[in-house]
Design a protein around this motif. Sequence first.
Motif, short mmCIF file in Angstrom:
data_model
loop_
_atom_site.label_atom_id
_atom_site.label_comp_id
_atom_site.label_asym_id
_atom_site.label_seq_id
_atom_site.Cartn_x
_atom_site.Cartn_y
_atom_site.Cartn_z
N LEU A 25 -6.59 -8.92 10.27
CA LEU A 25 -5.73 -7.97 9.55
C LEU A 25 -4.27 -8.11 9.95
CD1 LEU A 25 -7.94 -4.77 9.91
CD2 LEU A 25 -7.77 -6.26 7.93
N GLU A 26 -3.40 -7.95 8.96
CA GLU A 26 -1.96 -7.92 9.20
C GLU A 26 -1.50 -6.48 9.04
OE1 GLU A 26 2.04 -9.39 6.91
OE2 GLU A 26 0.25 -10.64 6.78
N VAL A 27 -0.70 -6.00 9.97
CA VAL A 27 -0.23 -4.61 9.94
C VAL A 27 1.28 -4.61 9.80
CG1 VAL A 27 -0.11 -2.45 11.20
CG2 VAL A 27 -2.15 -3.86 11.38
N GLU A 28 1.78 -3.90 8.77
CA GLU A 28 3.21 -3.73 8.57
C GLU A 28 3.53 -2.25 8.63
OE1 GLU A 28 5.01 -6.20 5.33
OE2 GLU A 28 2.88 -6.41 4.83
N GLN A 29 4.58 -1.89 9.32
CA GLN A 29 5.00 -0.49 9.40
C GLN A 29 6.21 -0.27 8.52
OE1 GLN A 29 5.89 0.93 13.31
NE2 GLN A 29 6.34 2.97 12.60
N PHE A 30 6.19 0.83 7.79
CA PHE A 30 7.32 1.19 6.90
C PHE A 30 7.89 2.51 7.28
CE2 PHE A 30 5.06 -1.95 4.48
CZ PHE A 30 6.07 -2.70 3.94
#
Length: 72
Positions: free
Chosen positions: A67-72
Amino acid sequence: MARFIITTKHVKNTNGIRIEPGMSVQVVTQSMSNPVTTNGGQVVIDAFMRIYGIDIKKAGCLNMVELEVEQF
């Protein structure tokens, strides 16, 4: 509150569950920490179940390799 987008990276077919790359969900958490590794990833598990009807943990994909996790 923090908003994260979690996206699958690889094709995987395990325990009768097929994961395709690019499947993504959004989760909102109270903490700024990674939702995949916090509280056993329960918010991520719930989001994938709600959106795709799959158990990401049973598929063996609840980890940072898959999984790739991006925070916004």
